[in-house]
Scaffold this active site. Structure first.
Site, PDB file in Angstrom:
ATOM      1  N   HIS A 190       6.460 -35.838   5.610  1.00 47.34           N
ATOM      2  CA  HIS A 190       7.913 -35.682   6.120  1.00 47.34           C
ATOM      3  C   HIS A 190       7.937 -35.419   7.654  1.00 47.34           C
ATOM      4  CE1 HIS A 190       8.721 -35.375   1.976  1.00 47.34           C
ATOM      5  NE2 HIS A 190       8.130 -34.143   1.902  1.00 47.34           N
ATOM      6  N   ASP A 215      10.690 -24.799  -2.419  1.00 47.56           N
ATOM      7  CA  ASP A 215       9.971 -25.918  -3.076  1.00 47.56           C
ATOM      8  C   ASP A 215       9.127 -25.324  -4.316  1.00 47.56           C
ATOM      9  OD1 ASP A 215      10.215 -28.018  -1.036  1.00 47.56           O
ATOM     10  OD2 ASP A 215       9.873 -26.193   0.127  1.00 47.56           O
ATOM     11  N   HIS A 261      10.410 -27.962   2.277  1.00 44.55           N
ATOM     12  CA  HIS A 261      10.147 -29.549   2.370  1.00 44.55           C
ATOM     13  C   HIS A 261       8.728 -29.938   2.515  1.00 44.55           C
ATOM     14  CE1 HIS A 261      11.592 -33.449   2.120  1.00 44.55           C
ATOM     15  NE2 HIS A 261      11.679 -33.693   3.226  1.00 44.55           N
ATOM     16  N   HIS A 263      16.400 -27.139   4.881  1.00 42.39           N
ATOM     17  CA  HIS A 263      15.343 -27.573   4.031  1.00 42.39           C
ATOM     18  C   HIS A 263      14.112 -28.398   5.017  1.00 42.39           C
ATOM     19  CE1 HIS A 263      13.252 -28.581   0.501  1.00 42.39           C
ATOM     20  NE2 HIS A 263      13.324 -29.850   0.783  1.00 42.39           N
ATOM     21  N   ASN A 310      16.096 -32.167  -0.857  1.00 40.93           N
ATOM     22  CA  ASN A 310      16.375 -33.359  -1.272  1.00 40.93           C
ATOM     23  C   ASN A 310      16.158 -33.559  -2.900  1.00 40.93           C
ATOM     24  OD1 ASN A 310      13.396 -32.471  -0.656  1.00 40.93           O
ATOM     25  ND2 ASN A 310      12.913 -34.540  -1.257  1.00 40.93           N
ATOM     26  N   HIS A 360       5.079 -28.960   2.241  1.00 43.54           N
ATOM     27  CA  HIS A 360       4.424 -27.937   1.189  1.00 43.54           C
ATOM     28  C   HIS A 360       2.959 -27.422   2.009  1.00 43.54           C
ATOM     29  CE1 HIS A 360       6.281 -30.413  -2.246  1.00 43.54           C
ATOM     30  NE2 HIS A 360       7.099 -29.756  -1.410  1.00 43.54           N
TER      31      HIS A 360
HETATM   32 FE   LIG Z   1      11.871 -31.414  -0.099  1.00 39.88          FE
END
Ligand SMILES: [Fe+2]
Length: 434
Positions: free
Chosen positions: A322, A163, A349, A312, A227, A351
């Site tokens: 997420h 990321d 993914h 990820h 993503n 953070h």
């Molecule tokens: Fe991501």
């Protein structure tokens, strides 16, 4: 709020431990949470190299299964130019040459430069190579070091970054990593965050390539897509997936018998590294499912005691951000992770940093009544590596449900140093930087 954007994993043998290799520790760095805006395009950090049609965005990755090859990639902006890598073991003595290929692509109203990919193979282990790309006054020179031969006692240090993006926090992650002595980056997805732009998507892929070149030209980055690489944009007339990513970043997928650059494996020093695609089909009977089933059978812990998986979207995650997105991959693959005793699963993914105890949920089904994960000595440790610095900022809200708490070690950022994982080898250092 601390943002741990970079992990360093040092694989050592016991003899190194007793000789006093430092155990893991945390850095005291606390990143600024906001603002985290992208570095302006005119910044010196994105400087275009001097000279007509000079190669830019230079990056290398492992080019085979066992670390005796690299793929060198770069972009020439004006015309294709030569797609050749001159290389050798002495500085400025390039006695060998490899020929590559050139590609380009369009995305909405952007037309890319000429993207070169060149396989340099037949290399010797543990050797420093110098290489040159481009022609005339615009030629540029770099170097890289090959890893030790595949050996259960080979020490090696990986950086793990995800990321990343292209803010000043991203730059800080790179600068901190450069001080660590890391030899290869395991990248867990979401590279440039160029997809946040419409007209400047391709331009921001280019600027990101120039930003990270300071590391990627000199050591392999093992790529994995997130993503932000999908870029399915029917509103812009772009209906294929991963188009900029796949044109720009190569993986050695054929060497591990994969049918797609999105999932593959490499062996490096004492580690077998499996790269999975969170955003490609993976349910039973899909190509990725078949490939992973067979790849696990190829793992030889006698040669590579370390078994590491990259993805990820994390399979275990207690963050509000997420939450449960990795559940479908957990349902598909977790039983294999337990069966084959994977040591470590790294994901991005989300953070925020998070590390699990060794737990599994493989007994769960509708009728078992086992609703929650249970301690499992055969299970991996799951690590979400934290934010690399992108403009979306930190995911600072973890769920406080009591039922989730037993499975995560949030309160301590101390490392699992000097613990023995399935590899039978101690981790001497997992260090956290940002
Ligand atoms: Fe991501």
């Amino acid at each position: 709020m601390k943002g741990w954007g970079l992990l360093l994993l040092s694989l050592h043998v016991i003899s190194c431990l007793v000789s006093g290799v430092a155990s893991g520790h945390t850095s005291s760095y606390v990143r600024t949470e906001f603002p985290s805006t992208d570095i302006p395009l005119e910044s010196e950090w994105f400087a275009i190299p001097k000279g007509y049609n000079a190669p830019q965005q230079v990056h290398i990755t492992q080019g085979d299964y066992d670390g005796k090859a690299v793929i060198v990639s770069w972009v020439t902006p004006e015309e294709p130019g030569p797609s050749e890598v001159f290389y050798g073991k002495k500085e400025k003595q390039y006695d060998q040459k490899s020929e590559g290929t050139t590609t380009n692509y369009t995305f909405y109203d952007y037309k890319s430069g000429y993207i070169h990919h060149c396989l340099v193979d037949g290399l010797e282990y543990n050797t420093k190579y110098y290489y040159k790309i481009g022609s005339g006054d615009s030629a540029r020179e770099f170097w890289f070091e090959t890893p030790p031969a595949i050996d259960p006692d080979a020490s090696y240090t990986f950086g793990i970054i995800g990321d990343l993006g292209q803010t000043f926090n991203s730059l800080s992650t790179l600068q901190h990593y450069e001080k660590t002595g890391g030899q290869t980056v395991l990248f867990v997805g979401d590279l440039s965050y160029a997809d946040r732009y419409k007209h400047d998507d391709g331009i921001r892929w280019d600027s990101w390539g120039r930003l990270v070149e300071r590391s990627t030209a000199y050591q392999p980055w093992i790529w994995n897509a997130g993503n932000h690489e999908i870029e399915y944009r029917p509103d812009l007339g772009e209906t294929s997936t991963f188009k900029p990513y796949l044109h720009r970043y190569m993986t050695p997928y054929l060497a591990s018998k994969s049918s797609s650059p999105m999932w593959y494996a490499v062996r490096r020093a004492s580690a077998h590294i499996i790269v999975l695609s969170s955003y490609s089909p993976f349910v039973k009977y899909t190509p990725q499912w078949w490939w992973l089933k067979n790849e696990f059978k190829r793992v030889d812990r006698e040669k590579t005691p370390w078994l590491i998986v990259l993805m990820h979207s994390p399979m275990y995650n207690s963050n509000e951000a997420h939450y449960m997105e990795g559940e479908s991959m957990r349902a598909a693959f977790e039983k294999w992770f337990v069966k084959y005793k994977v040591d470590l699963v790294f994901a991005g993914h989300v953070h925020a940093y998070e590390r699990s105890y060794r737990i599994s949920n493989v007994n769960y089904n509708i009728t078992s009544g086992n609703r929650y994960p249970v301690p499992d000595k055969s299970a991996p440790v799951y690590i979400t590596v934290g934010d690399g610095g992108n403009q979306e900022g930190l995911a600072s809200s973890h769920k406080v449900w009591w039922c989730l708490r037993p499975w995560f070690e949030l309160s301590s950022l101390m490392t699992p140093s000097r613990t023995t994982l399935h590899s039978g080898r101690p981790v001497t250092a997992i260090q956290f930087y940002n």
